[in-house]
Write an enzyme that holds these catalytic residues in place. Sequence first.
Site, mmCIF file in Angstrom:
data_model
loop_
_atom_site.group_PDB
_atom_site.id
_atom_site.type_symbol
_atom_site.label_atom_id
_atom_site.label_comp_id
_atom_site.label_asym_id
_atom_site.label_seq_id
_atom_site.Cartn_x
_atom_site.Cartn_y
_atom_site.Cartn_z
ATOM 1 N N HIS A 58 45.044 45.370 37.524
ATOM 2 C CA HIS A 58 43.722 45.856 38.805
ATOM 3 C C HIS A 58 42.602 46.299 38.499
ATOM 4 C CE1 HIS A 58 42.307 45.194 42.589
ATOM 5 N NE2 HIS A 58 41.727 46.066 42.103
ATOM 6 N N GLU A 59 42.694 47.665 38.074
ATOM 7 C CA GLU A 59 41.104 47.998 37.061
ATOM 8 C C GLU A 59 40.869 47.156 36.236
ATOM 9 O OE1 GLU A 59 39.875 49.363 39.241
ATOM 10 O OE2 GLU A 59 41.161 49.501 40.497
ATOM 11 N N GLU A 106 35.897 41.896 42.375
ATOM 12 C CA GLU A 106 37.111 41.154 43.038
ATOM 13 C C GLU A 106 37.943 40.078 41.818
ATOM 14 O OE1 GLU A 106 37.845 43.951 43.789
ATOM 15 O OE2 GLU A 106 40.572 44.017 44.457
ATOM 16 N N HIS A 160 38.953 44.177 36.909
ATOM 17 C CA HIS A 160 37.083 44.654 37.221
ATOM 18 C C HIS A 160 36.389 45.271 35.790
ATOM 19 C CE1 HIS A 160 37.251 44.507 40.760
ATOM 20 N NE2 HIS A 160 38.220 45.619 41.018
HETATM 21 ZN ZN ZN Z 1 38.990 46.323 43.214
#
Ligand code: ZN
Length: 492
Positions: free
Chosen positions: A257-258, A287, A261
């Site tokens: 997830h990170e 996101e 980003h």
């Molecule tokens: Zn996030």
Amino acid sequence: MKNDAFAEVMAHARQTVALEQVMGRLGWDQETMMPRGAAEQRGEEMAALEGILHARRSDPRLAGLLDAAEAPDPAAAAQLREVARGHSRAVKVPGTLAQEIARVTSVAQGIWAQARAAEDVAAFLPTLAEVVRLKREEGAALAQGGDAYDALVDDYEPGMTGADIAAMFGAMRPRLVALRERILGSGRQPKPLDGSFSADSQMRLARDLAGAFGYDWSRGRLDMAVHPFSSGSGHDVRITTRVSEADPFNCFYSTIHEVGHAAYEQGVDPDYLLTPIGKGVSMGVHESQSRIYENQLGRSRAFTGWLHGQMRERFGEFGIASADDFFATVNRVQPGFIRTESDEVHYNLHIMMRFDLERALMRGDLQVADLQAAWNDRFKADFGVAVDRPSHGMLQDVHWSVGLFGYFPTYSLGNVYAGCLHKALRADQPGLDADLARGDLSAATGWLREKVQRHGALYEPRQVIAQAIGTQPSEVPLLEYLETKFGQIYGL
Ligand code: ZN
């Protein structure tokens, strides 16, 4: 003369952006390295820097320069748009208020963390009341007679309002609730993961996953944090993760997830480095990148097949022999308390609840003293389970302590955009599953870099998604994706 004005705006903005990066790194340090005893001092340091940033953004010279400046090309026009947006926002908020918010929210974060560890809501309420008061004041200053909550949302998602979000949730909610009911009534439940998975081996695999998803280690690093996040832009983009020996998916999927980003920030056109458009354009678009990496790609049948093999190689047999069963385990649907650990079906229901509560707080329809009861009632109604302790309830998320009101809905918007991007990606890349099954993310992440990431803030948020997918974004692709995927797993 007009080009001189543009050059002057850009020179001014470059220093502001550089200082914003320094501010971001102070925040990163606060959550990874800072000694606990430094909390008050750090609050003062951050307030001092915020004072300088606020003075720069509201610099009266900027108004004249922005009037005189002429953009030679579309990228320059976007630069001016971003500077003008920051300026118009800053002049509406008194500098003393901006500094007070920076100081109070910096200290509040530590108070929230202690209250959460002690399961002590009362210890947090006075601080939260102070943050709410300051953010309402800021919202009112920004809104100038309009809706304070909308003004705060606009900070994270330019162009979006509370009414837009409510309409999006109105369209999503019935289908999500129906899907949830069918899943829970299916009589099926995949096996949970069982056993202990060494922290060292988890971290080695997490690093390999970050690399596979395109994280550039020469311009980044990985550290541990209570709540994983990514921080920074351009040539210094750092990620964090967490490790629990009983739950390796937490580490792996937080990392992926990170990386989503971070890939956005690392992927912006290098020509935009340290300029106003040299960063992700909004939290919702941000996101969308983290979510498509984590879910549509990372939790797909094809990719989990590869991950299953990796885990068996590194951890030995762990009781889930088939790749199909492993896919089901990774995507297990369960009404849990914790948003960040939620499955894809429940996730947006968590956000809808936060949205209604925080909107009521900002509008003065809900008082801080009544928040816990409102939270617990709503949770029981939406999830069918009673909150058993505050760390499973209103103390679970850091956002409100740091003043992030209006931020939560961008998580759902990100999911919606990820659904749109995933549909377009699949249409463009018929070989996607074959790549994912080999653990090869390069074509998929390359497509996202080309369509979204490299543009930074060149286009408005909705526009960059619309251009990437060739149509207006909507929640329908996300809902169809969820119904198909979970229909398959639960035999609906
Ligand atoms: Zn996030």
